[in-house]
Design a protein around this motif. Structure first.
Motif, PDB file in Angstrom:
ATOM      1  N   LEU A 191      -6.897  10.576  -1.159  1.00  0.00           N
ATOM      2  CA  LEU A 191      -7.137   9.150  -0.955  1.00  0.00           C
ATOM      3  C   LEU A 191      -7.581   8.476  -2.245  1.00  0.00           C
ATOM      4  O   LEU A 191      -8.269   9.087  -3.079  1.00  0.00           O
ATOM      5  CB  LEU A 191      -8.229   8.940   0.098  1.00  0.00           C
ATOM      6  CG  LEU A 191      -7.858   9.166   1.562  1.00  0.00           C
ATOM      7  CD1 LEU A 191      -9.110   9.030   2.426  1.00  0.00           C
ATOM      8  CD2 LEU A 191      -6.782   8.190   2.025  1.00  0.00           C
ATOM      9  N   GLY A 192      -7.223   7.192  -2.373  1.00  0.00           N
ATOM     10  CA  GLY A 192      -7.772   6.395  -3.450  1.00  0.00           C
ATOM     11  C   GLY A 192      -9.256   6.148  -3.217  1.00  0.00           C
ATOM     12  O   GLY A 192      -9.798   6.477  -2.161  1.00  0.00           O
ATOM     13  N   GLN A 247       0.826  -1.202   0.000  1.00  0.00           N
ATOM     14  CA  GLN A 247       0.000   0.000   0.000  1.00  0.00           C
ATOM     15  C   GLN A 247       0.867   1.261   0.000  1.00  0.00           C
ATOM     16  O   GLN A 247       2.006   1.261   0.458  1.00  0.00           O
ATOM     17  CB  GLN A 247      -0.921   0.027   1.218  1.00  0.00           C
ATOM     18  CG  GLN A 247      -2.063  -0.968   1.156  1.00  0.00           C
ATOM     19  CD  GLN A 247      -3.033  -0.772   2.319  1.00  0.00           C
ATOM     20  OE1 GLN A 247      -2.660  -0.299   3.384  1.00  0.00           O
ATOM     21  NE2 GLN A 247      -4.278  -1.146   2.111  1.00  0.00           N
ATOM     22  N   ARG A 248       0.267   2.328  -0.514  1.00  0.00           N
ATOM     23  CA  ARG A 248       0.902   3.639  -0.473  1.00  0.00           C
ATOM     24  C   ARG A 248       0.379   4.373   0.758  1.00  0.00           C
ATOM     25  O   ARG A 248      -0.835   4.576   0.889  1.00  0.00           O
ATOM     26  CB  ARG A 248       0.600   4.433  -1.739  1.00  0.00           C
ATOM     27  CG  ARG A 248       1.308   3.871  -2.978  1.00  0.00           C
ATOM     28  CD  ARG A 248       0.863   4.569  -4.256  1.00  0.00           C
ATOM     29  NE  ARG A 248       0.998   6.019  -4.171  1.00  0.00           N
ATOM     30  CZ  ARG A 248       2.126   6.695  -4.378  1.00  0.00           C
ATOM     31  NH1 ARG A 248       3.237   6.034  -4.673  1.00  0.00           N
ATOM     32  NH2 ARG A 248       2.162   8.003  -4.304  1.00  0.00           N
ATOM     33  N   ARG A 281     -11.046   3.691  -2.361  1.00  0.00           N
ATOM     34  CA  ARG A 281     -11.368   2.947  -1.130  1.00  0.00           C
ATOM     35  C   ARG A 281     -10.324   3.199  -0.027  1.00  0.00           C
ATOM     36  O   ARG A 281     -10.131   2.368   0.854  1.00  0.00           O
ATOM     37  CB  ARG A 281     -11.466   1.446  -1.432  1.00  0.00           C
ATOM     38  CG  ARG A 281     -12.616   1.084  -2.368  1.00  0.00           C
ATOM     39  CD  ARG A 281     -12.675  -0.410  -2.605  1.00  0.00           C
ATOM     40  NE  ARG A 281     -13.760  -0.769  -3.483  1.00  0.00           N
ATOM     41  CZ  ARG A 281     -15.014  -1.004  -3.087  1.00  0.00           C
ATOM     42  NH1 ARG A 281     -15.310  -0.936  -1.796  1.00  0.00           N
ATOM     43  NH2 ARG A 281     -15.951  -1.325  -3.957  1.00  0.00           N
ATOM     44  N   GLY A 282      -9.686   4.343  -0.089  1.00  0.00           N
ATOM     45  CA  GLY A 282      -8.647   4.660   0.874  1.00  0.00           C
ATOM     46  C   GLY A 282      -9.195   4.985   2.248  1.00  0.00           C
ATOM     47  O   GLY A 282     -10.398   5.224   2.433  1.00  0.00           O
ATOM     48  N   ARG A 288      -2.382   9.791  -5.077  1.00  0.00           N
ATOM     49  CA  ARG A 288      -3.429   9.156  -4.280  1.00  0.00           C
ATOM     50  C   ARG A 288      -2.805   8.067  -3.400  1.00  0.00           C
ATOM     51  O   ARG A 288      -1.878   7.367  -3.824  1.00  0.00           O
ATOM     52  CB  ARG A 288      -4.503   8.540  -5.185  1.00  0.00           C
ATOM     53  CG  ARG A 288      -5.257   9.562  -6.029  1.00  0.00           C
ATOM     54  CD  ARG A 288      -6.041  10.522  -5.151  1.00  0.00           C
ATOM     55  NE  ARG A 288      -6.842  11.454  -5.929  1.00  0.00           N
ATOM     56  CZ  ARG A 288      -8.138  11.275  -6.209  1.00  0.00           C
ATOM     57  NH1 ARG A 288      -8.753  10.178  -5.769  1.00  0.00           N
ATOM     58  NH2 ARG A 288      -8.789  12.166  -6.920  1.00  0.00           N
ATOM     59  N   TYR A 289      -3.356   7.940  -2.201  1.00  0.00           N
ATOM     60  CA  TYR A 289      -2.799   7.019  -1.219  1.00  0.00           C
ATOM     61  C   TYR A 289      -3.864   6.061  -0.697  1.00  0.00           C
ATOM     62  O   TYR A 289      -5.048   6.421  -0.626  1.00  0.00           O
ATOM     63  CB  TYR A 289      -2.189   7.801  -0.058  1.00  0.00           C
ATOM     64  CG  TYR A 289      -1.060   8.713  -0.490  1.00  0.00           C
ATOM     65  CD1 TYR A 289       0.245   8.237  -0.551  1.00  0.00           C
ATOM     66  CD2 TYR A 289      -1.305  10.021  -0.870  1.00  0.00           C
ATOM     67  CE1 TYR A 289       1.283   9.060  -0.966  1.00  0.00           C
ATOM     68  CE2 TYR A 289      -0.278  10.859  -1.289  1.00  0.00           C
ATOM     69  CZ  TYR A 289       1.016  10.367  -1.343  1.00  0.00           C
ATOM     70  OH  TYR A 289       2.043  11.178  -1.772  1.00  0.00           O
ATOM     71  N   ASP A 290      -3.413   4.874  -0.329  1.00  0.00           N
ATOM     72  CA  ASP A 290      -4.331   3.900   0.270  1.00  0.00           C
ATOM     73  C   ASP A 290      -4.625   4.261   1.724  1.00  0.00           C
ATOM     74  O   ASP A 290      -5.704   3.966   2.240  1.00  0.00           O
ATOM     75  CB  ASP A 290      -3.710   2.496   0.218  1.00  0.00           C
ATOM     76  CG  ASP A 290      -3.407   2.059  -1.206  1.00  0.00           C
ATOM     77  OD1 ASP A 290      -4.367   1.879  -1.982  1.00  0.00           O
ATOM     78  OD2 ASP A 290      -2.219   1.925  -1.537  1.00  0.00           O
ATOM     79  N   GLN A 314     -14.618   5.764   0.787  1.00  0.00           N
ATOM     80  CA  GLN A 314     -13.472   6.227   1.556  1.00  0.00           C
ATOM     81  C   GLN A 314     -13.862   6.299   3.029  1.00  0.00           C
ATOM     82  O   GLN A 314     -14.995   6.591   3.360  1.00  0.00           O
ATOM     83  CB  GLN A 314     -13.025   7.600   1.087  1.00  0.00           C
ATOM     84  CG  GLN A 314     -12.462   7.634  -0.326  1.00  0.00           C
ATOM     85  CD  GLN A 314     -12.180   9.064  -0.757  1.00  0.00           C
ATOM     86  OE1 GLN A 314     -12.859   9.999  -0.337  1.00  0.00           O
ATOM     87  NE2 GLN A 314     -11.175   9.245  -1.606  1.00  0.00           N
TER      88      GLN A 314
END
Length: 330
Positions: A226-227, A146-147, A229-230, A206-208, A263
């Motif tokens: 956020l992604g 994950q990021r 579903r982050g 974008r980040y998880d 999210q």
């Protein structure tokens, strides 16, 4: 015994070094001879009584409990009648009451044995901040690959979040001020961002998972980074929101704002537990996580340590070491 107390809310100027009676543990409590105590941001909240909503529990006009300090490491000096996990002479760390003192009280369930090879300073620096980092990543459901974006990566909790997330296989981006970027990189961050020149939440990346330590960014700003579903985890709140709610208003509204979205934004309420202290102890003992102690002060200079914390000049944690110097009038 010598102890740091305050009888009113305010700046570090309200702190006093005094002689008081040694506390007596109740049935499920432990008396700890304090070797070191961590200076975490919770100390600032307890000292100032801010945000004022906290005074519902602390005391409306003045502190109910004069002692200050939570994170501690030391040696068991006495045990209550119902304590079963510890004996006199055991080395322990965890969360207590009035840790800026020669002796402090802690509930048995908020202590763990200090692993061999872990110093009192290292243990004290991680007793609350390390546990908060572990719980923040649990809440964020971090996973390998994950990021992860860490806002406030150079601070007490943030420095632990960076290390643990990296150890779990995440790609970690740490955000800090210019002078602290190299210290964040040294913690293992894959990338660093200088918040004075770059907005890490502008949506270009974008980040998880985003872990936000005590900032004041609106929830909508966190969402755009956020992604689909982050998840974002908000830890603490020192900025914004006024004197009543402080930055904690974001945490209070996070659940409502996430109710109809994929999210998720989570406001973390961290409570020190034995299980998580044991996890932190294992991380320290294995070298997976290191307590970055940026300064060590004697008990007589506790106010100076808190002033430095207040000024946000700390990389990692500050520690009060009860073995340093001579206590006044002793």
């Amino acid at each position: 015994m010598k102890a740091i107390i305050r009888t009113q809310y305010g700046s570090p100027d309200v702190l006093e070094l005094v002689d008081i009676e040694r506390p007596v543990p109740a049935k499920r409590e432990v008396l700890v001879r304090v070797e070191a105590a961590g200076v975490d941001i919770g100390v600032w909240h307890l000292m100032t009584g801010l945000p004022t909503m906290a005074r519902i529990a602390l005391g409306a006009r003045r502190p109910r409990l004069p002692g200050l300090g939570t994170e501690l490491a030391g040696v068991v000096e006495g045990v209550g009648a119902d304590v079963t996990r510890f004996r006199i002479g055991d080395s322990v760390f965890g969360a207590g009451r009035g840790a800026f003192a020669e002796y402090a009280i802690a509930s048995e369930d908020k202590l763990a044995s200090r692993p061999a090879g872990v110093t009192a300073q290292q243990a004290a620096a991680s007793a609350v901040s390390g546990v908060t980092a572990v719980q923040a990543l649990d809440a964020g459901r971090v996973a390998a690959g994950q990021r992860v974006l860490v806002l406030g990566a150079s601070g007490g909790v943030g420095s632990f979040v960076v290390q643990i997330a990296k150890a779990l296989g995440a790609h970690v981006t740490g955000v800090a001020s210019t002078s602290k970027l190299e210290s964040v990189r040294a913690l293992g961050a894959d990338e660093v961002i200088d918040y004075t020149t770059t907005d890490a939440t502008d949506g270009s990346q974008r980040y998880d998972l985003i872990v936000d330590m005590g900032g004041n960014r609106p929830l909508a700003v966190l969402r755009r980074a956020l992604g689909p579903r982050g998840r974002a985890v908000i830890v603490g709140g020192e900025d914004g929101g006024g004197r009543v709610l402080g930055g904690f208003q974001r945490s209070m509204f996070a659940g409502l704002a996430s109710a109809v979205r994929r999210q998720r934004v989570v406001g973390l309420v961290s409570l020190t537990t034995t299980a998580d202290l044991l996890r932190v102890g294992e991380l320290l003992a294995s070298g997976t996580m290191t307590s970055r102690v940026d300064g060590v002060y004697p008990l007589t200079q506790t106010a100076d340590a808190i002033r430095r914390l207040e000024a946000r000049h700390v990389r990692g944690k500050l520690v009060i070491d009860l073995g340093l110097g001579k206590l006044a009038e002793k």
